[in-house]
Scaffold this active site. Structure first.
Site, PDB file in Angstrom:
ATOM      1  CB  ILE A 114      -0.992   0.005   1.190  1.00 15.02           C
ATOM      2  CG1 ILE A 114      -2.022   1.126   1.029  1.00 15.02           C
ATOM      3  CG2 ILE A 114      -0.266   0.131   2.516  1.00 15.02           C
ATOM      4  CD1 ILE A 114      -2.951   0.945  -0.124  1.00 15.02           C
ATOM      5  CB  SER A 129      10.329  -0.685   5.870  1.00 16.12           C
ATOM      6  OG  SER A 129       9.928  -1.961   5.420  1.00 16.12           O
ATOM      7  CE  LYS A 148      -8.235   0.107   4.062  1.00 20.32           C
ATOM      8  NZ  LYS A 148      -8.547  -1.340   4.028  1.00 20.32           N
ATOM      9  CG  ASP A 152      -7.574  -4.517   5.136  1.00 16.34           C
ATOM     10  OD1 ASP A 152      -6.978  -3.878   6.016  1.00 16.34           O
ATOM     11  OD2 ASP A 152      -7.345  -4.387   3.919  1.00 16.34           O
TER      12      ASP A 152
END
Length: 308
Positions: A14, A36, A90, A168
């Site tokens: 994403i 990351s 989200k 999700d």
């Protein structure tokens, strides 16, 4: 006015597909670093964890948390404690209650906490909201079905506790629903299908209503093969309104009245820059409450195992 220096935390699909280009296209925003464990960008400071970023990284003003929801609460708390503005992908967390302390932290620190619902920024959502505001709504049906192997390839976290499974994507539909309807809705029943080897549902059917008794139904499925479905159908006293392609296209009685390119994430970052300028927050938990209530009320059934 200087740019808002943003670090992306969690550099998965994403973040690569949406956040990178959105930041690059947003006036007043610049990408300053990445945190990351598994990915980085050339010529950009990189750190394995948010703790390393905050302790050793370059000067930043904000973090965009694109990690799985199970770890976002602790990361958001660390960033707020360090005086950074925080954007939450989200869903904003794995529970409703865990967000209350973050909201309080942000207010005390005069920093922004932005719980994003990207589907609300789809181009046909506001036209749909305006159209419904002047009509009597008779019923609503959501059909939200996609192939999890396309959209979440190899992402085992989505099947773990807190990963939400089919909710999700389903919460995207609920975020639109709670934006376009004139009155709040609540869940009255739910059927949740759990693969026998997973801790989150692969499909769900919901029944909702409001205080006036509006019938609302939703079908979510992660097993869709072929064309993907992200549609909301509303029967009203002056016609049938359809939101399709996840809120990109609005049609009334089959005639398209709103259709525009998808710039959802650009709108999110425009809003983030706007909020951070004053330290204001934007945290609407209505979609997540509906998911929580679906789990609370849901009748669970076991289905065949799912291979990630």
């Amino acid at each position: 006015m200087t740019d808002l220096r943003i670090a992306i935390v969690g550099f998965g699909k994403i973040a690569r597909d949406q956040h990178l280009s959105a930041i690059a296209a947003t006036p007043g925003a610049t990408l300053a670093a990445v945190a990351s464990r598994n990915a980085s960008l050339p010529d950009l400071p990189h750190f394995a964890t948010i703790e390393e970023l905050l302790e050793q990284g370059p000067p930043i003003d904000a973090v965009s948390l694109c990690t799985p929801p199970q770890v976002r609460r602790a990361q958001a708390a660390a960033a707020l404690a360090a005086g950074k503005h925080v954007m939450l992908e989200k869903p904003p967390g794995t529970s409703v209650a865990e967000l209350d302390p973050l909201i309080a932290m942000a207010a005390d620190a005069k920093r922004t906490l932005f719980a994003t619902w990207h589907s609300r920024h789809a181009p046909a959502v506001e036209p749909a909201r305006a159209w419904l505001a002047t009509r009597r709504i008779k019923s609503v049906h959501i059909n939200w079905k996609e192939d999890v192997r396309i959209w979440h390839p190899g992402q085992a976290w989505i099947w773990e506790p807190g990963g939400l499974g089919v909710f999700d994507p389903g919460v995207n539909a609920l975020s639109i629903l709670t934006r376009i309807l004139p009155r709040p809705v609540f869940v009255t029943a739910a059927e949740l299908a759990f693969p026998s080897n997973c801790q989150a549902p692969i499909a769900a059917n919901l029944t909702l209503t409001d205080l006036a008794g509006l019938p609302v139904t939703a079908e979510f499925d992660f097993r869709q093969i072929g064309p993907q479905s992200w549609d909301i159908l509303v029967e009203a006293d002056q016609g049938q309104m359809t939101l399709s392609r996840g809120g990109r296209i609005m049609a009334v009685d089959g005639k398209v009245v709103a259709d525009a390119p998808d710039e959802e994430y650009r709108e999110l970052y425009h809003r983030f820059v706007e909020l951070a300028a004053t330290g204001a927050s934007d945290v609407d938990l209505a979609p997540l409450r509906l998911v929580a209530d679906a789990f609370l009320l849901g009748r669970r059934t076991l289905v065949e195992p799912f291979v990630v």
